[in-house]
Design an enzyme around this catalytic site. Structure first.
Site, mmCIF file in Angstrom:
data_model
loop_
_atom_site.group_PDB
_atom_site.id
_atom_site.type_symbol
_atom_site.label_atom_id
_atom_site.label_comp_id
_atom_site.label_asym_id
_atom_site.label_seq_id
_atom_site.Cartn_x
_atom_site.Cartn_y
_atom_site.Cartn_z
ATOM 1 N N THR A 289 -26.005 -29.197 35.863
ATOM 2 C CA THR A 289 -26.157 -28.869 34.446
ATOM 3 C C THR A 289 -25.330 -29.842 33.609
ATOM 4 O OG1 THR A 289 -24.366 -27.229 34.562
ATOM 5 C CG2 THR A 289 -26.615 -26.431 34.865
ATOM 6 N N ASP B 278 -23.452 -26.004 38.733
ATOM 7 C CA ASP B 278 -23.289 -25.634 37.327
ATOM 8 C C ASP B 278 -21.947 -26.162 36.850
ATOM 9 O OD1 ASP B 278 -23.479 -24.554 34.842
ATOM 10 O OD2 ASP B 278 -23.458 -22.454 35.479
ATOM 11 N N ALA B 279 -21.966 -27.383 36.300
ATOM 12 C CA ALA B 279 -20.737 -28.053 35.879
ATOM 13 C C ALA B 279 -20.705 -28.340 34.383
ATOM 14 C CB ALA B 279 -20.560 -29.360 36.656
ATOM 15 N N LYS B 280 -21.861 -28.358 33.741
ATOM 16 C CA LYS B 280 -21.985 -28.567 32.288
ATOM 17 C C LYS B 280 -21.246 -29.818 31.838
ATOM 18 C CE LYS B 280 -22.699 -23.642 31.319
ATOM 19 N NZ LYS B 280 -22.529 -23.103 32.679
ATOM 20 N N ARG B 281 -21.478 -30.903 32.539
ATOM 21 C CA ARG B 281 -20.822 -32.163 32.216
ATOM 22 C C ARG B 281 -21.395 -32.750 30.925
ATOM 23 N NH1 ARG B 281 -16.524 -31.062 35.094
ATOM 24 N NH2 ARG B 281 -16.643 -31.555 37.320
#
Length: 285
Positions: free
Chosen positions: A131, A104-107
């Site tokens: 993510t 879960d890094a939301k790059r």
């Protein structure tokens, strides 16, 4: 997408891993690993080594109860524990190869930067999926799709109240931005690699997303500490005629911090069992 065609083209893909985990684990619970050393039991201390110990013990305690693990990148990097994250993912992949690991890094960036974020997620950390933020459009997502079999989980309708500031704005054709993201994801999902993040705090909008994307997997945060309703979430997100599929319903803090004592892993397991069972009981057979 024809499911049999997807299986033939992409054996061992993230989508196949999730489908297999739903079946073998009998669970749609995703375990979020958000290690906050300030909340650790005193017996562990607060060092980077304690972060690894904490996450491993809880993962080991709950592994038979979940369909995915989801370590949150910032909780590791803020504490200079990137090497512990690498060790944790290696531990999970070695001991529980049937359970996909979502970073879960939301790059969210374009071109060569996105290519390097993809290498970080899939090669350095060994995650099965990551993510990503779609705000910069298709070319910010495409580099992740160049890694065959790896999952790309796009933020669509997030669980936080502020998500409405942008995600509920209407386009010229009277669609909400989050609906346009769902349509874009459906159009781009040519290899079965894409999933969407949709928050449990907005079950009516889960229903709207499900209607757009069919049986695409949804990663659903927002139950537990954020107060999302499990029964409403399952009713909104379940795939028609396929109970027990379609969702990775995440719980992090409610499980991780069930106890601040030496029994933290056992306490986490008890909460995970209760959460898994609540999800099961909400399924429409």
């Amino acid at each position: 997408m024809n499911r049999s065609l997807h299986l033939a083209k992409n054996p061992g893909s993230f989508r196949d891993q999730v489908e297999a985990a739903w079946a073998s684990q009998g669970s749609m619970l995703c375990l979020g690993l958000d290690p906050d050393s300030e909340r650790f039991p005193p017996c562990l201390g607060k060092s980077p080594k304690a972060i690894l110990t904490f996450c491993k013990e809880i993962a080991d305690s709950c592994a038979d109860l979940v369909c995915a693990f989801k370590p949150q990148f910032a909780y590791f990097s803020s504490q200079r524990a990137e090497s512990q994250l690498e060790e944790l993912v290696a531990h999970l992949k070695t001991n529980y190869p049937q359970i996909p690991v979502i970073l879960d890094a939301k790059r969210g960036d374009i071109g060569s930067t996105a290519e390097h974020y993809a290498l970080e997620a899939f090669e350095r950390y060994g995650a099965d999926a990551v993510t990503v933020n779609p705000y910069m459009g298709k070319d910010s997502i495409e580099p992740y799709l160049q890694h065959p079999g790896k999952g790309v989980i796009i933020l669509c309708r997030t669980s936080n109240p502020g998500g409405s500031d942008i995600q509920n704005l209407l386009t010229d054709d009277n669609q909400a931005i989050f609906e346009r993201v769902a349509i874009l994801a459906k159009e781009m999902d040519q290899t079965g690699q894409i999933a969407l993040v949709v928050g449990a705090t907005f079950p009516q909008e889960i229903t709207r997303v499900r209607a757009i994307v069919g049986d695409m997997p949804l990663l659903i945060p927002g139950i537990g500490a954020q107060g999302g309703d499990i029964k409403a979430t399952v009713a909104a997100g379940q795939v028609a005629n396929r109970p027990g599929t379609g969702m990775m319903i995440n719980s992090s803090r409610a499980i991780l911090y069930a106890s601040a004592k030496e029994d933290f892993a056992d306490a986490a397991r008890k909460v995970a069992i209760a959460t898994r069972d609540a999800i099961r009981s909400a399924q429409v057979k």
